[in-house]
Scaffold this motif. Structure first.
Motif, PDB file in Angstrom:
ATOM      1  N   UNK A   1       0.845  -1.201   0.000  1.00 54.76           N
ATOM      2  CA  UNK A   1       0.000   0.000   0.000  1.00 54.76           C
ATOM      3  C   UNK A   1       0.881   1.252   0.000  1.00 54.76           C
ATOM      4  N   UNK A   2       1.948   1.243   0.803  1.00 54.82           N
ATOM      5  CA  UNK A   2       2.870   2.382   0.819  1.00 54.82           C
ATOM      6  C   UNK A   2       3.494   2.584  -0.562  1.00 54.82           C
ATOM      7  N   UNK A   3       3.897   1.490  -1.181  1.00 58.03           N
ATOM      8  CA  UNK A   3       4.480   1.575  -2.524  1.00 58.03           C
ATOM      9  C   UNK A   3       3.493   2.143  -3.536  1.00 58.03           C
ATOM     10  N   UNK A   4       2.236   1.700  -3.464  1.00 57.78           N
ATOM     11  CA  UNK A   4       1.215   2.218  -4.379  1.00 57.78           C
ATOM     12  C   UNK A   4       0.971   3.709  -4.138  1.00 57.78           C
ATOM     13  N   UNK A   5       0.969   4.124  -2.872  1.00 58.83           N
ATOM     14  CA  UNK A   5       0.775   5.542  -2.579  1.00 58.83           C
ATOM     15  C   UNK A   5       1.928   6.363  -3.129  1.00 58.83           C
ATOM     16  N   UNK A   6       3.151   5.845  -2.999  1.00 59.11           N
ATOM     17  CA  UNK A   6       4.311   6.546  -3.543  1.00 59.11           C
ATOM     18  C   UNK A   6       4.191   6.673  -5.055  1.00 59.11           C
ATOM     19  N   UNK A   7       3.759   5.611  -5.713  1.00 62.57           N
ATOM     20  CA  UNK A   7       3.598   5.640  -7.172  1.00 62.57           C
ATOM     21  C   UNK A   7       2.528   6.648  -7.570  1.00 62.57           C
ATOM     22  N   UNK A   8       1.403   6.665  -6.874  1.00 60.42           N
ATOM     23  CA  UNK A   8       0.312   7.592  -7.201  1.00 60.42           C
ATOM     24  C   UNK A   8       0.763   9.039  -6.986  1.00 60.42           C
ATOM     25  N   UNK A   9       1.421   9.312  -5.877  1.00 61.63           N
ATOM     26  CA  UNK A   9       1.898  10.675  -5.601  1.00 61.63           C
ATOM     27  C   UNK A   9       2.927  11.097  -6.655  1.00 61.63           C
ATOM     28  N   UNK A  10       3.811  10.173  -7.032  1.00 60.23           N
ATOM     29  CA  UNK A  10       4.812  10.486  -8.058  1.00 60.23           C
ATOM     30  C   UNK A  10       4.140  10.805  -9.391  1.00 60.23           C
ATOM     31  N   UNK A  11       3.145  10.036  -9.761  1.00 60.58           N
ATOM     32  CA  UNK A  11       2.438  10.290 -11.024  1.00 60.58           C
ATOM     33  C   UNK A  11       1.715  11.633 -10.985  1.00 60.58           C
ATOM     34  N   UNK A  12       1.075  11.938  -9.865  1.00 58.12           N
ATOM     35  CA  UNK A  12       0.373  13.218  -9.747  1.00 58.12           C
ATOM     36  C   UNK A  12       1.355  14.381  -9.854  1.00 58.12           C
ATOM     37  N   UNK A  13       2.478  14.284  -9.168  1.00 55.92           N
ATOM     38  CA  UNK A  13       3.488  15.347  -9.240  1.00 55.92           C
ATOM     39  C   UNK A  13       4.028  15.467 -10.657  1.00 55.92           C
TER      40      UNK A  13
ATOM     41  N   UNK B   1       3.722  18.830 -12.946  1.00 57.50           N
ATOM     42  CA  UNK B   1       4.906  19.476 -13.522  1.00 57.50           C
ATOM     43  C   UNK B   1       4.766  19.607 -15.042  1.00 57.50           C
ATOM     44  N   UNK B   2       4.222  18.583 -15.682  1.00 56.79           N
ATOM     45  CA  UNK B   2       4.020  18.636 -17.135  1.00 56.79           C
ATOM     46  C   UNK B   2       3.017  19.735 -17.488  1.00 56.79           C
ATOM     47  N   UNK B   3       1.974  19.864 -16.695  1.00 60.86           N
ATOM     48  CA  UNK B   3       0.990  20.921 -16.932  1.00 60.86           C
ATOM     49  C   UNK B   3       1.624  22.294 -16.752  1.00 60.86           C
TER      50      UNK B   3
ATOM     51  N   UNK C   1       4.789  23.070 -17.134  1.00 71.08           N
ATOM     52  CA  UNK C   1       5.687  23.316 -18.278  1.00 71.08           C
ATOM     53  C   UNK C   1       4.886  23.688 -19.524  1.00 71.08           C
ATOM     54  N   UNK C   2       3.752  23.029 -19.741  1.00 74.61           N
ATOM     55  CA  UNK C   2       2.929  23.340 -20.911  1.00 74.61           C
ATOM     56  C   UNK C   2       2.395  24.768 -20.829  1.00 74.61           C
ATOM     57  N   UNK C   3       1.977  25.180 -19.649  1.00 72.52           N
ATOM     58  CA  UNK C   3       1.493  26.556 -19.487  1.00 72.52           C
ATOM     59  C   UNK C   3       2.614  27.557 -19.729  1.00 72.52           C
ATOM     60  N   UNK C   4       3.804  27.235 -19.272  1.00 76.30           N
ATOM     61  CA  UNK C   4       4.946  28.129 -19.493  1.00 76.30           C
ATOM     62  C   UNK C   4       5.253  28.247 -20.978  1.00 76.30           C
ATOM     63  N   UNK C   5       5.169  27.134 -21.698  1.00 77.84           N
ATOM     64  CA  UNK C   5       5.413  27.157 -23.144  1.00 77.84           C
ATOM     65  C   UNK C   5       4.347  27.988 -23.840  1.00 77.84           C
ATOM     66  N   UNK C   6       3.101  27.832 -23.449  1.00 75.80           N
ATOM     67  CA  UNK C   6       2.026  28.620 -24.057  1.00 75.80           C
ATOM     68  C   UNK C   6       2.207  30.109 -23.783  1.00 75.80           C
ATOM     69  N   UNK C   7       2.595  30.447 -22.572  1.00 78.58           N
ATOM     70  CA  UNK C   7       2.826  31.857 -22.244  1.00 78.58           C
ATOM     71  C   UNK C   7       3.980  32.417 -23.064  1.00 78.58           C
ATOM     72  N   UNK C   8       5.036  31.638 -23.208  1.00 80.28           N
ATOM     73  CA  UNK C   8       6.183  32.082 -23.999  1.00 80.28           C
ATOM     74  C   UNK C   8       5.791  32.238 -25.462  1.00 80.28           C
ATOM     75  N   UNK C   9       5.002  31.307 -25.989  1.00 81.40           N
ATOM     76  CA  UNK C   9       4.549  31.415 -27.373  1.00 81.40           C
ATOM     77  C   UNK C   9       3.674  32.643 -27.578  1.00 81.40           C
ATOM     78  N   UNK C  10       2.815  32.935 -26.597  1.00 72.65           N
ATOM     79  CA  UNK C  10       1.974  34.124 -26.702  1.00 72.65           C
ATOM     80  C   UNK C  10       2.831  35.385 -26.716  1.00 72.65           C
ATOM     81  N   UNK C  11       3.818  35.448 -25.840  1.00 70.65           N
ATOM     82  CA  UNK C  11       4.727  36.600 -25.811  1.00 70.65           C
ATOM     83  C   UNK C  11       5.470  36.735 -27.134  1.00 70.65           C
ATOM     84  N   UNK C  12       5.926  35.618 -27.674  1.00 71.58           N
ATOM     85  CA  UNK C  12       6.644  35.644 -28.949  1.00 71.58           C
ATOM     86  C   UNK C  12       5.726  36.125 -30.068  1.00 71.58           C
ATOM     87  N   UNK C  13       4.488  35.623 -30.083  1.00 75.62           N
ATOM     88  CA  UNK C  13       3.536  36.023 -31.120  1.00 75.62           C
ATOM     89  C   UNK C  13       3.246  37.518 -31.026  1.00 75.62           C
ATOM     90  N   UNK C  14       3.060  38.010 -29.807  1.00 75.91           N
ATOM     91  CA  UNK C  14       2.808  39.444 -29.605  1.00 75.91           C
ATOM     92  C   UNK C  14       3.991  40.271 -30.082  1.00 75.91           C
TER      93      UNK C  14
END
Length: 89
Positions: free
Chosen positions: A15-27, A31-33, A35-48
């Motif tokens: 159970x501890x191992x599964x919780x660690x896996x779930x928390x790792x996946x959520x984190x 982080x991916x979200x 990074x994606x928002x940062x890329x979108x913001x940078x693209x918007x700035x570049x377009x402007x």
């Protein structure tokens, strides 16, 4: 330790191992979200910035065209003045 005691330990570790896996996946997904928002913001700035650059280049081109026509007009007037001065001499 009895057979049931080992089952409880293995279950707790599982159970501890599964919780660690779930928390790792959520984190990882958060982080991916981020990074994606940062890329979108940078693209918007570049377009402007690119759109502003195009507007300024078009404005500069219009000014250069105006200066070119004024210079051509000035050149023709100068030729007229030179002709008149040559005729006077």
């Amino acid at each position: 330790m009895s057979y049931h005691g080992w089952q409880e330990v293995i279950g707790a570790v599982g159970i501890f191992g599964m919780m660690v896996v779930v928390v790792t996946i959520v984190i990882w997904h958060l982080a991916a979200t981020w990074r994606a928002r940062a890329v979108l913001a940078r693209d918007y700035e570049y377009r402007t910035l690119a759109e502003k650059s195009v507007r300024l280049q078009e404005s500069t081109q219009r000014q250069l065209d105006d200066i070119g026509s004024r210079l051509a007009d000035l050149d023709s007037r100068m030729e007229s003045v030179e002709r008149v001065l040559k005729e006077i001499e």
